[in-house]
Design a protein around this motif. Structure first.
Motif, PDB file in Angstrom:
ATOM      1  N   ASP A  26       0.803  -1.234   0.000  1.00  0.00           N
ATOM      2  CA  ASP A  26       0.000   0.000   0.000  1.00  0.00           C
ATOM      3  C   ASP A  26       0.834   1.281   0.000  1.00  0.00           C
ATOM      4  OD1 ASP A  26      -2.385  -1.454   0.039  1.00  0.00           O
ATOM      5  OD2 ASP A  26      -2.344  -1.618   2.220  1.00  0.00           O
ATOM      6  N   ILE A  27       1.998   1.233  -0.629  1.00  0.00           N
ATOM      7  CA  ILE A  27       2.786   2.460  -0.746  1.00  0.00           C
ATOM      8  C   ILE A  27       2.585   3.099  -2.126  1.00  0.00           C
ATOM      9  CG2 ILE A  27       4.929   1.362  -1.599  1.00  0.00           C
ATOM     10  CD1 ILE A  27       6.466   3.334   0.155  1.00  0.00           C
ATOM     11  N   LEU A  28       2.215   2.261  -3.114  1.00  0.00           N
ATOM     12  CA  LEU A  28       1.923   2.771  -4.462  1.00  0.00           C
ATOM     13  C   LEU A  28       0.853   1.895  -5.091  1.00  0.00           C
ATOM     14  CD1 LEU A  28       2.621   4.783  -6.754  1.00  0.00           C
ATOM     15  CD2 LEU A  28       4.224   3.066  -7.621  1.00  0.00           C
ATOM     16  N   LYS A  29      -0.384   2.341  -4.984  1.00  0.00           N
ATOM     17  CA  LYS A  29      -1.506   1.618  -5.559  1.00  0.00           C
ATOM     18  C   LYS A  29      -1.757   2.098  -6.990  1.00  0.00           C
ATOM     19  CE  LYS A  29      -3.710  -0.746  -3.297  1.00  0.00           C
ATOM     20  NZ  LYS A  29      -3.540  -2.185  -2.957  1.00  0.00           N
ATOM     21  N   PRO A  30      -2.229   1.236  -7.870  1.00  0.00           N
ATOM     22  CA  PRO A  30      -2.587   1.695  -9.222  1.00  0.00           C
ATOM     23  C   PRO A  30      -3.810   2.600  -9.164  1.00  0.00           C
ATOM     24  CG  PRO A  30      -3.285  -0.574  -8.883  1.00  0.00           C
ATOM     25  CD  PRO A  30      -2.458  -0.206  -7.682  1.00  0.00           C
ATOM     26  N   THR A  70       2.372   9.154   3.025  1.00  0.00           N
ATOM     27  CA  THR A  70       0.940   8.959   3.272  1.00  0.00           C
ATOM     28  C   THR A  70       0.418   9.883   4.377  1.00  0.00           C
ATOM     29  OG1 THR A  70       1.403   7.137   4.813  1.00  0.00           O
ATOM     30  CG2 THR A  70       0.985   6.558   2.505  1.00  0.00           C
ATOM     31  N   SER A  71       1.308  10.690   4.931  1.00  0.00           N
ATOM     32  CA  SER A  71       0.901  11.626   5.980  1.00  0.00           C
ATOM     33  C   SER A  71       0.033  12.739   5.387  1.00  0.00           C
ATOM     34  CB  SER A  71       2.144  12.246   6.635  1.00  0.00           C
ATOM     35  OG  SER A  71       1.782  13.334   7.460  1.00  0.00           O
ATOM     36  N   ARG A  72      -0.931  13.205   6.152  1.00  0.00           N
ATOM     37  CA  ARG A  72      -1.798  14.300   5.698  1.00  0.00           C
ATOM     38  C   ARG A  72      -1.016  15.598   5.508  1.00  0.00           C
ATOM     39  NH1 ARG A  72      -7.289  13.748   9.451  1.00  0.00           N
ATOM     40  NH2 ARG A  72      -7.951  11.693   8.665  1.00  0.00           N
ATOM     41  N   GLU A  73       0.099  15.721   6.223  1.00  0.00           N
ATOM     42  CA  GLU A  73       0.906  16.943   6.144  1.00  0.00           C
ATOM     43  C   GLU A  73       1.924  16.897   5.015  1.00  0.00           C
ATOM     44  OE1 GLU A  73       0.500  15.317   9.181  1.00  0.00           O
ATOM     45  OE2 GLU A  73      -1.147  16.688   9.674  1.00  0.00           O
ATOM     46  N   PHE A  74       1.952  15.794   4.244  1.00  0.00           N
ATOM     47  CA  PHE A  74       2.965  15.666   3.195  1.00  0.00           C
ATOM     48  C   PHE A  74       2.750  16.722   2.114  1.00  0.00           C
ATOM     49  CE2 PHE A  74       4.426  13.748  -0.859  1.00  0.00           C
ATOM     50  CZ  PHE A  74       5.774  13.685  -0.563  1.00  0.00           C
ATOM     51  N   ASP A  75       3.800  17.473   1.816  1.00  0.00           N
ATOM     52  CA  ASP A  75       3.787  18.529   0.810  1.00  0.00           C
ATOM     53  C   ASP A  75       4.769  18.139  -0.289  1.00  0.00           C
ATOM     54  OD1 ASP A  75       4.424  20.867  -0.700  1.00  0.00           O
ATOM     55  OD2 ASP A  75       3.701  22.130   0.932  1.00  0.00           O
ATOM     56  N   GLU A  76       4.262  17.804  -1.460  1.00  0.00           N
ATOM     57  CA  GLU A  76       5.114  17.292  -2.533  1.00  0.00           C
ATOM     58  C   GLU A  76       6.159  18.305  -2.979  1.00  0.00           C
ATOM     59  OE1 GLU A  76       4.715  15.105  -6.898  1.00  0.00           O
ATOM     60  OE2 GLU A  76       2.953  15.970  -5.930  1.00  0.00           O
ATOM     61  N   GLU A 225       7.346  13.447  11.171  1.00  0.00           N
ATOM     62  CA  GLU A 225       7.109  12.069  10.743  1.00  0.00           C
ATOM     63  C   GLU A 225       8.388  11.356  10.321  1.00  0.00           C
ATOM     64  OE1 GLU A 225       4.444  10.312  10.996  1.00  0.00           O
ATOM     65  OE2 GLU A 225       3.245  11.948  11.798  1.00  0.00           O
ATOM     66  N   ARG A 226       9.342  12.100   9.751  1.00  0.00           N
ATOM     67  CA  ARG A 226      10.584  11.462   9.319  1.00  0.00           C
ATOM     68  C   ARG A 226      11.372  10.908  10.500  1.00  0.00           C
ATOM     69  NH1 ARG A 226      13.344  16.256   6.454  1.00  0.00           N
ATOM     70  NH2 ARG A 226      12.341  17.254   8.236  1.00  0.00           N
ATOM     71  N   PHE A 227      11.512  11.721  11.544  1.00  0.00           N
ATOM     72  CA  PHE A 227      12.252  11.282  12.721  1.00  0.00           C
ATOM     73  C   PHE A 227      11.501  10.170  13.437  1.00  0.00           C
ATOM     74  CE2 PHE A 227      13.619  15.943  12.762  1.00  0.00           C
ATOM     75  CZ  PHE A 227      14.672  15.678  11.900  1.00  0.00           C
TER      76      PHE A 227
END
Length: 254
Positions: A26-30, A70-76, A225-227
């Protein structure tokens, strides 16, 4: 554009088995499954795969990457900017190491007199780069540019014996923390030993010890989240456990 597993694998230079595994965990779903049962990937999935490969290149494991993207705070866009800075730092460090190898070759051929200090050029830069990758941005925000630059300067001036001591101490911190976590008591002798060792490890980079900064760092391990992914990679909850142990160790637990 849309891609099948085979076409996306060819585009990204990864195996079809890798893409299927990414789907399973579930890290990269089609984007969808077509009428023939084939996985179909769109632009969003292409962008996500690019991010995954960037993080893999920077040495993160899949559990850490999954928690980040997958975090809600992830900013691409923010993540891409961070990737760029880290890759530039990595390129600079590789250039230094290449120059080091070239001088070593000349030294072996008797064409250059290489002193012992020169033999370790680049290795300290790698440690600084890794430290920046883990702590740089947050440390600057919390403690300021001068504090971070002071830390980097201290690290750059360390002897090889000191660097080896840091590496050994870092491993001892993780081993003691893992043992303490399994015991399950942040006030235990083992947990307090882990907190003490962690503070000593941080002091190598800071130049001195500050209990408030120690507590703040461990809180950052939870908030970022990274730490959190790094400390929780083996045993989820380890980051919070360390924070509790440090609060007790510093006498700052309310």
């Amino acid at each position: 554009m849309e891609y099948t597993v085979k076409k996306l694998a060819a585009l990204a230079n990864v195996s079809t088995r890798t893409l299927r595994y990414y789907d399973e965990i579930d890290i990269l779903k089609p984007a969808r499954i077509n009428s023939s049962g084939y996985r179909i990937y769109g632009e969003h999935e292409v962008d996500r795969l690019q991010q995954i490969l960037f993080y893999r290149e920077l040495g993160m494991n899949l559990d850490q990457i999954k928690e980040i993207i997958t975090s809600r705070e992830f900013d691409e866009k923010k993540a891409l900017e961070e990737h760029r800075q880290l890759l530039i730092s990595k390129r600079t460090q590789l250039d230094i190491l290449i120059h080091n190898v070239e001088k070593t070759i000349l030294s072996k051929e008797g064409k250059y007199n290489m002193c012992n200090t020169e033999k370790f050029e680049g290795f300290k830069d790698e440690l600084i780069t890794n430290n920046e990758k883990k702590f740089g941005k947050e440390a600057r925000e919390k403690y300021g540019e001068k504090a971070v630059e002071k830390s980097n300067k201290i690290l750059k001036n360390m002897t090889e014996e000191q660097l080896k001591e840091i590496e050994d101490l870092g491993n001892e911190v993780l081993e003691t923390l893992e043992k303490a976590f399994k015991e399950g008591k942040p006030y235990s002798e083992t947990a307090q030993k882990a907190a003490e060792l962690h503070g000593k490890w941080l002091s190598f980079f800071w130049g001195d010890y500050n209990k408030e900064a120690h507590v703040n760092i461990t809180q950052m391990y939870i908030d970022d989240e990274r730490f959190k992914a790094y400390y929780d990679s083996k045993n989820p909850g380890t980051a919070e456990f360390l924070r509790e142990a440090v609060l007790i160790y510093t006498g700052m637990k309310k």
